[in-house]
Write an enzyme that holds these catalytic residues in place. Structure first.
Site, short mmCIF file in Angstrom:
data_model
loop_
_atom_site.label_atom_id
_atom_site.label_comp_id
_atom_site.label_asym_id
_atom_site.label_seq_id
_atom_site.Cartn_x
_atom_site.Cartn_y
_atom_site.Cartn_z
N GLN A 54 -6.99 29.19 16.42
CA GLN A 54 -7.57 29.71 15.18
C GLN A 54 -7.75 28.63 14.12
OE1 GLN A 54 -8.79 32.74 14.85
NE2 GLN A 54 -7.98 33.62 16.72
N LYS A 87 -13.93 30.43 20.54
CA LYS A 87 -13.64 30.74 19.13
C LYS A 87 -14.34 29.76 18.19
CE LYS A 87 -9.28 32.91 20.32
NZ LYS A 87 -9.50 34.35 20.26
N HIS A 113 0.71 34.33 19.02
CA HIS A 113 -0.10 35.12 19.95
C HIS A 113 0.68 35.22 21.26
CE1 HIS A 113 -3.48 35.91 22.71
NE2 HIS A 113 -4.19 36.25 21.65
N ASP A 165 -0.82 25.39 18.85
CA ASP A 165 -1.88 26.31 19.30
C ASP A 165 -2.98 26.29 18.24
OD1 ASP A 165 -3.52 28.47 19.71
OD2 ASP A 165 -1.91 29.90 20.15
N CYS A 172 -2.67 41.03 20.00
CA CYS A 172 -1.82 40.24 20.91
C CYS A 172 -0.67 39.57 20.17
CB CYS A 172 -2.63 39.17 21.68
SG CYS A 172 -3.83 39.89 22.77
C1 LIG Z 1 -3.71 31.94 18.05
C2 LIG Z 1 -4.22 32.27 19.41
N1 LIG Z 1 -3.63 31.74 20.48
C3 LIG Z 1 -4.08 31.98 21.72
C4 LIG Z 1 -5.16 32.80 21.94
C5 LIG Z 1 -5.64 33.03 23.36
O1 LIG Z 1 -6.91 32.51 23.51
P1 LIG Z 1 -7.73 32.72 24.87
O2 LIG Z 1 -7.70 34.20 25.14
O3 LIG Z 1 -9.09 32.23 24.56
O4 LIG Z 1 -7.04 31.95 25.91
C6 LIG Z 1 -5.80 33.40 20.87
C7 LIG Z 1 -6.90 34.34 21.06
O5 LIG Z 1 -7.09 35.27 20.29
C8 LIG Z 1 -5.33 33.12 19.56
O6 LIG Z 1 -5.92 33.64 18.49
#
Ligand SMILES: Cc1ncc(COP(=O)(O)O)c(C=O)c1O
Length: 401
Positions: free
Chosen positions: A198, A221, A118, A195, A359
């Site tokens: 998900q 999430k 992401h 990270d 993203c």
């Molecule tokens: C794998 C992953 N990393 C990071 C993020 C960023 O999360 P946030 O926008 O809640 O900071 C997301 C959000 O879709 C994500 O799916």
């Protein structure tokens, strides 16, 4: 087995109609809906306990502080950590930024990420590299959506200091072999950030078993309010991670010459935090615990398997990473149609899916596509909803051809 009807009754928004049709919410990878237990926790906080924390001696302040610190314990237990290792942040993005800005890496260091990250797990490292003559190295994604983990070792040099990898791809749903990646990274003494944005809603997480240095996730999430997040750091990092921001609530003593910061995780939480959000997060994790994450995962796997089978029956549909070892996410395209058009038509039937690059523009570039349609499931979704979705998709495909 989970009682989906009982669970659905806890989520008020699932009763609403969209474009005259019952809402089918398949955009859980972007954010999940919130149960009334979470909404009630926020209302209860403002109705009964609202005060600033960690500062006051009056009753409300003490109550709010107690609730907030209880929430830290709930979060730590949820991931097998200690309360002192939990930093509350605004989300995954915020957590990764704190780590990237706080690691005391030598100028010229190399950071390894993957092609499926992401943007939130690319840009903070890219910024660090720009400021410090660093180098971002990337583990490529195979056409089937897997990582060539054998390549990791060949990317590591004496300058390599960090591996930052997503546990589950938000675009493909692929579950990465983080155990194997961490094992290799640790043989070379790398710092590892996982990270978990998900993975936290879909699988049991035990940070000790995982063996990373940092595990980060967003509350929203996993059925909690937006603007909440967690930065778990292995306790060896508490105090060692440099402060990239500071302010009230983080200190023991301040003078114009010198400031002494508190020892624990609080040193990373300057200013008044998102108190109601954190209480909502604790309530969400308790809710997940009551239902049981393994049961949730099993239910979601049934949904994923069924949706994959039904989608595979439609000749115009192409699924990415079309294998079943995934979290509850399916990305696909309809041949000859733009994902936005598919998503817009599905919305007319009350179906919320995600469309676009999610993203993950480098991943889209790897597949040479502008985006995908992404259906992502949560504990409250049903097989009937998948039938509605497939029927609406078939109608949409007819309209688009
Ligand atoms: C794998 C992953 N990393 C990071 C993020 C960023 O999360 P946030 O926008 O809640 O900071 C997301 C959000 O879709 C994500 O799916």
């Amino acid at each position: 087995m989970i009682d989906v009807n009982k669970i659905r009754a806890d989520f008020p928004i699932l009763n609403r109609k969209v474009n005259g049709k019952p809402l089918v919410y398949f955009d859980n990878g972007a954010t999940t809906q919130k149960p009334k237990q979470v909404i009630d926790a926020i209302v209860n906080y403002y109705s009964e306990h609202n005060a600033n924390i960690h500062r006051g001696v009056h009753t409300l302040s003490r109550e709010a502080t107690e609730l907030f610190e209880e929430a830290r314990k709930t979060v730590s237990k949820f991931i097998g950590a200690e309360a002192e290792e939990i930093v509350f942040t605004a989300g995954t993005t915020d957590s990764i930024n704190i780590v990237a800005a706080g690691l005391d890496l030598p100028v010229g260091s190399e950071i390894i990420i993957t092609e499926m990250e992401h943007h939130s797990n690319i840009l903070p490292w890219q910024l660090w590299c720009e400021k410090n003559e660093g180098k971002l190295k990337v583990i490529p994604v195979e056409v089937d959506g897997t990582l060539d983990i054998g390549l990791l070792e060949s990317l590591i040099t004496p300058q390599t200091k960090v591996l930052a990898v997503t546990h589950v791809s938000n675009t493909l749903g692929v579950i990465n072999p983080v155990d194997a990646l961490i094992k290799i990274a640790k043989q070379y003494g790398l710092i590892v950030l996982v990270d978990g944005a998900q993975s936290i809603p879909h699988m049991k997480i035990d940070v000790r078993e995982l063996g990373a240095d940092f595990y980060v996730f967003s509350g929203h999430k996993v059925y909690a309010p937006t603007g909440t997040g967690v930065l778990w750091m292995n306790k060896q990092w508490v105090g060692k991670l440099k402060l990239s921001r500071s302010g009230g609530g983080t200190i023991k003593t301040v003078s114009f010459d010198k400031t002494d910061y508190v020892e624990g995780a609080l040193r990373y939480e300057p200013g008044t935090p998102n108190i109601e959000g954190v209480l909502g997060l604790a309530s969400a994790l308790k809710y997940v615990n009551e239902i049981g994450i393994e049961k949730i995962a099993k239910h979601e796997h049934t949904l994923l398997k069924y949706a994959t089978e039904r989608l595979n029956e439609i000749p115009e549909v192409e699924i990415y990473a079309n294998h079943l070892e995934k979290a509850a996410v399916i990305s696909f395209n309809v041949k000859g149609a733009h994902p936005f058009d598919v998503g817009t038509l599905l919305d007319k039937y009350g179906i919320a899916v995600r469309t676009g690059h999610h993203c993950t523009q480098p991943l889209m570039a790897r597949y040479k596509i502008p985006g995908t349609v992404r259906a992502s499931f949560a504990m409250y979704n049903t097989l009937e909803e998948i039938n509605i979705f497939i029927e609406a998709l078939q109608k949409s495909i007819k309209m688009l051809s």
